[in-house]
Design a protein around this motif. Structure first.
Motif, PDB file in Angstrom:
ATOM      1  N   PRO A  73       0.845  -1.085  -0.105  1.00 40.15           N
ATOM      2  CA  PRO A  73       0.113  -0.012   0.189  1.00 40.15           C
ATOM      3  C   PRO A  73       1.168   1.118  -0.083  1.00 40.15           C
ATOM      4  CG  PRO A  73       0.254  -0.950   2.014  1.00 40.15           C
ATOM      5  CD  PRO A  73       0.634  -2.477   1.277  1.00 40.15           C
ATOM      6  N   ALA A  74       0.148   2.076  -0.397  1.00 39.82           N
ATOM      7  CA  ALA A  74       0.938   3.631  -0.280  1.00 39.82           C
ATOM      8  C   ALA A  74      -0.058   4.479   0.987  1.00 39.82           C
ATOM      9  CB  ALA A  74       0.930   3.945  -1.517  1.00 39.82           C
ATOM     10  N   GLY A  75       1.317   4.848   1.681  1.00 35.40           N
ATOM     11  CA  GLY A  75       0.797   4.977   2.928  1.00 35.40           C
ATOM     12  C   GLY A  75       0.844   6.250   3.114  1.00 35.40           C
ATOM     13  N   THR A  76       0.164   7.035   3.890  1.00 34.48           N
ATOM     14  CA  THR A  76       0.482   8.778   3.911  1.00 34.48           C
ATOM     15  C   THR A  76       1.417   9.889   4.819  1.00 34.48           C
ATOM     16  OG1 THR A  76      -1.515   9.023   5.591  1.00 34.48           O
ATOM     17  CG2 THR A  76      -1.761   8.547   2.976  1.00 34.48           C
ATOM     18  N   THR A 121     -10.376  12.618  -0.501  1.00 35.67           N
ATOM     19  CA  THR A 121      -9.050  13.365  -0.264  1.00 35.67           C
ATOM     20  C   THR A 121      -8.032  12.350  -0.953  1.00 35.67           C
ATOM     21  OG1 THR A 121     -10.808  14.551   0.875  1.00 35.67           O
ATOM     22  CG2 THR A 121      -7.636  14.481   1.418  1.00 35.67           C
ATOM     23  N   VAL A 122      -6.866  13.227  -1.327  1.00 39.40           N
ATOM     24  CA  VAL A 122      -5.488  12.051  -1.674  1.00 39.40           C
ATOM     25  C   VAL A 122      -4.828  13.477  -0.742  1.00 39.40           C
ATOM     26  CG1 VAL A 122      -6.134  10.776  -3.081  1.00 39.40           C
ATOM     27  CG2 VAL A 122      -5.083  13.362  -4.122  1.00 39.40           C
ATOM     28  N   TYR A 123      -3.964  12.381   0.050  1.00 38.90           N
ATOM     29  CA  TYR A 123      -2.923  12.953   0.485  1.00 38.90           C
ATOM     30  C   TYR A 123      -1.910  12.227   0.901  1.00 38.90           C
ATOM     31  CZ  TYR A 123      -0.656  15.726   4.302  1.00 38.90           C
ATOM     32  OH  TYR A 123       0.146  16.881   5.007  1.00 38.90           O
ATOM     33  N   PRO A 151       4.019  17.349   1.434  1.00 34.66           N
ATOM     34  CA  PRO A 151       2.399  16.834   0.590  1.00 34.66           C
ATOM     35  C   PRO A 151       1.633  17.754   0.922  1.00 34.66           C
ATOM     36  CG  PRO A 151       3.256  15.016   1.522  1.00 34.66           C
ATOM     37  CD  PRO A 151       4.274  15.868   2.094  1.00 34.66           C
ATOM     38  N   MET A 152      -0.234  18.552   0.047  1.00 38.37           N
ATOM     39  CA  MET A 152      -1.016  18.842  -0.048  1.00 38.37           C
ATOM     40  C   MET A 152      -1.887  18.047   0.198  1.00 38.37           C
ATOM     41  SD  MET A 152       0.394  22.971  -1.152  1.00 38.37           S
ATOM     42  CE  MET A 152      -1.375  23.495  -0.242  1.00 38.37           C
ATOM     43  N   ALA A 153      -2.505  18.320   0.595  1.00 42.23           N
ATOM     44  CA  ALA A 153      -4.229  17.541   1.337  1.00 42.23           C
ATOM     45  C   ALA A 153      -4.628  17.756  -0.211  1.00 42.23           C
ATOM     46  CB  ALA A 153      -5.157  17.988   2.369  1.00 42.23           C
ATOM     47  N   SER A 154      -5.646  17.143  -1.321  1.00 38.36           N
ATOM     48  CA  SER A 154      -6.326  17.701  -2.775  1.00 38.36           C
ATOM     49  C   SER A 154      -7.505  17.066  -2.032  1.00 38.36           C
ATOM     50  CB  SER A 154      -5.464  17.157  -3.851  1.00 38.36           C
ATOM     51  OG  SER A 154      -3.943  17.288  -3.680  1.00 38.36           O
ATOM     52  N   THR A 155      -8.707  17.667  -1.853  1.00 37.62           N
ATOM     53  CA  THR A 155     -10.252  17.437  -1.997  1.00 37.62           C
ATOM     54  C   THR A 155     -10.557  17.442  -3.094  1.00 37.62           C
ATOM     55  OG1 THR A 155      -9.852  17.876   0.629  1.00 37.62           O
ATOM     56  CG2 THR A 155     -12.517  17.389  -0.675  1.00 37.62           C
ATOM     57  N   LEU A 156     -11.173  16.224  -4.013  1.00 33.81           N
ATOM     58  CA  LEU A 156     -11.282  16.644  -5.038  1.00 33.81           C
ATOM     59  C   LEU A 156     -12.469  15.915  -5.471  1.00 33.81           C
ATOM     60  CD1 LEU A 156      -8.297  13.843  -6.114  1.00 33.81           C
ATOM     61  CD2 LEU A 156      -8.556  16.286  -6.546  1.00 33.81           C
ATOM     62  N   VAL A 186      -0.529   1.992 -10.269  1.00 33.20           N
ATOM     63  CA  VAL A 186      -0.048   2.753  -8.633  1.00 33.20           C
ATOM     64  C   VAL A 186      -1.391   2.583  -7.912  1.00 33.20           C
ATOM     65  CG1 VAL A 186       0.110   5.654  -8.735  1.00 33.20           C
ATOM     66  CG2 VAL A 186       0.392   4.386 -10.489  1.00 33.20           C
ATOM     67  N   THR A 187      -0.760   2.958  -6.394  1.00 34.03           N
ATOM     68  CA  THR A 187      -1.282   2.382  -5.276  1.00 34.03           C
ATOM     69  C   THR A 187      -1.968   4.390  -4.727  1.00 34.03           C
ATOM     70  OG1 THR A 187      -0.276   0.580  -4.824  1.00 34.03           O
ATOM     71  CG2 THR A 187      -1.486   1.556  -2.924  1.00 34.03           C
ATOM     72  N   PRO A 188      -3.015   4.514  -4.526  1.00 29.93           N
ATOM     73  CA  PRO A 188      -3.334   5.994  -4.020  1.00 29.93           C
ATOM     74  C   PRO A 188      -2.937   5.780  -2.876  1.00 29.93           C
ATOM     75  CG  PRO A 188      -5.402   5.120  -5.214  1.00 29.93           C
ATOM     76  CD  PRO A 188      -4.695   3.697  -5.093  1.00 29.93           C
ATOM     77  N   PRO A 189      -2.254   7.281  -1.839  1.00 27.68           N
ATOM     78  CA  PRO A 189      -2.236   6.344  -1.048  1.00 27.68           C
ATOM     79  C   PRO A 189      -2.911   5.429   0.133  1.00 27.68           C
ATOM     80  CG  PRO A 189      -1.998   9.270  -1.350  1.00 27.68           C
ATOM     81  CD  PRO A 189      -2.879   7.974  -2.506  1.00 27.68           C
ATOM     82  N   ASP A 190      -2.708   5.572   1.094  1.00 29.02           N
ATOM     83  CA  ASP A 190      -3.425   4.590   2.116  1.00 29.02           C
ATOM     84  C   ASP A 190      -3.972   3.342   1.971  1.00 29.02           C
ATOM     85  OD1 ASP A 190      -2.976   5.552   4.888  1.00 29.02           O
ATOM     86  OD2 ASP A 190      -3.979   7.051   4.276  1.00 29.02           O
ATOM     87  N   GLU A 191      -3.377   3.281   0.934  1.00 27.35           N
ATOM     88  CA  GLU A 191      -4.667   2.311  -0.019  1.00 27.35           C
ATOM     89  C   GLU A 191      -3.846   0.877  -0.507  1.00 27.35           C
ATOM     90  OE1 GLU A 191      -7.841   1.268  -1.377  1.00 27.35           O
ATOM     91  OE2 GLU A 191      -7.599   3.143   0.695  1.00 27.35           O
ATOM     92  N   THR A 192      -4.486  -0.329  -1.026  1.00 26.62           N
ATOM     93  CA  THR A 192      -3.866  -1.479  -0.728  1.00 26.62           C
ATOM     94  C   THR A 192      -3.632  -2.474  -2.132  1.00 26.62           C
ATOM     95  OG1 THR A 192      -5.744  -3.088   0.645  1.00 26.62           O
ATOM     96  CG2 THR A 192      -3.346  -2.197   2.137  1.00 26.62           C
ATOM     97  N   THR A 193      -5.038  -1.337  -2.895  1.00 27.57           N
ATOM     98  CA  THR A 193      -4.604  -2.255  -3.994  1.00 27.57           C
ATOM     99  C   THR A 193      -4.372  -1.160  -5.304  1.00 27.57           C
ATOM    100  OG1 THR A 193      -6.851  -1.910  -4.268  1.00 27.57           O
ATOM    101  CG2 THR A 193      -6.547  -3.927  -3.395  1.00 27.57           C
ATOM    102  N   GLN A 194      -4.544  -1.916  -6.324  1.00 28.95           N
ATOM    103  CA  GLN A 194      -2.970  -0.677  -7.590  1.00 28.95           C
ATOM    104  C   GLN A 194      -4.349  -0.900  -8.279  1.00 28.95           C
ATOM    105  OE1 GLN A 194      -1.673  -3.919  -6.422  1.00 28.95           O
ATOM    106  NE2 GLN A 194      -1.542  -2.592  -4.503  1.00 28.95           N
TER     107      GLN A 194
END
Length: 233
Positions: A73-76, A121-123, A151-156, A186-194
């Motif tokens: 996973p990609a942590g944050t 949100t991604v961060y 890193p800056m929080a991006s609320t999408l 690519v793994t988004p932050p805090d996720e465990t799948t790609q």
């Protein structure tokens, strides 16, 4: 004689009654007055939460290095977005846009777009993995740097994007240590799948091969704007 016997019976009865009262004052260990000890699960303790192990992102500062596996996973960086508000893997698409050599050879701008119907949100940092020609996963080293800053929080909102820079050193395809990639995950932050990324050349056409040296990728931080995220050196 009868009076003495009656008095003796009365005294005995009173003594037995007092003994019974004394016994009834002992409260059982599991009663409501003295409940048995209970164990509170970690999930019920304020501040106790499960945080995935960082793979493609962390709170580490510039120059922090990790070895990122495709399935990791990609942590944050802290603070993290909670599970209900962050963008999950299924919420996003990822596009890797190679930059012209005039900016920096072997570099790209990465765009994470919210394809869902909710705001999320991604961060932090993205995690990266490689794909071989047979679509099998390839382990890649990554070095995370706080570029162009922390890193800056991006609320999408639906359809909006966050951005990050990516660079690598090329290599000779004949070199056994050269990573010959047919694609990227690519793994988004805090996720465990790609999610499988779309890789596009500076001409906008799909790229089906990347040559990445054994040093792997240098990964910039996620930002709400594309301004300044491209690596220039």
């Amino acid at each position: 004689m009868r009076l003495r016997k009656a008095m003796a019976i009365a005294v005995t009865t009173i003594a037995l009654g007092l003994g019974a009262v004394a016994c009834n004052d002992e409260v059982p260990a599991t009663s409501a007055a003295n409940p048995a000890a209970s164990v509170t699960p970690a999930s019920a303790v304020p501040g106790a939460s499960h945080t995935p192990v960082p793979g493609g992102a962390s709170s580490a500062g510039a120059g922090a290095k990790t070895s990122a596996k495709p399935g990791a996973p990609a942590g944050t960086a802290k603070p993290t977005a909670d599970a209900s508000s962050r963008c999950h893997t299924g919420d996003v698409t990822v596009e890797v846009q190679l930059q012209p050599t005039s900016i920096l050879p072997n570099s790209a701008m990465v765009m994470v777009t919210n394809k869902s119907s909710r705001t999320c949100t991604v961060y932090g940092y993205l995690g990266y993995g490689g794909l071989r020609a047979d679509n099998s996963a390839m382990v890649l080293k990554t070095s995370r740097v706080a570029y162009p800053g922390a890193p800056m929080a991006s609320t999408l909102k639906p359809g909006n994007s966050a951005f990050a820079g990516l660079k690598w050193a090329s290599c000779d395809k004949a070199d056994p240590n050269c990573n010959v990639l047919a694609g990227l995950t690519v793994t988004p932050p805090d996720e465990t799948t790609q999610v499988t990324a779309s890789v596009l050349g500076d001409d906008g056409k799909p790229v089906d091969q990347l040559l990445v040296s054994a040093a792997g990728f240098t990964v910039g931080s996620l930002q709400p704007s594309h301004e300044g995220v491209d690596f220039t050196s």
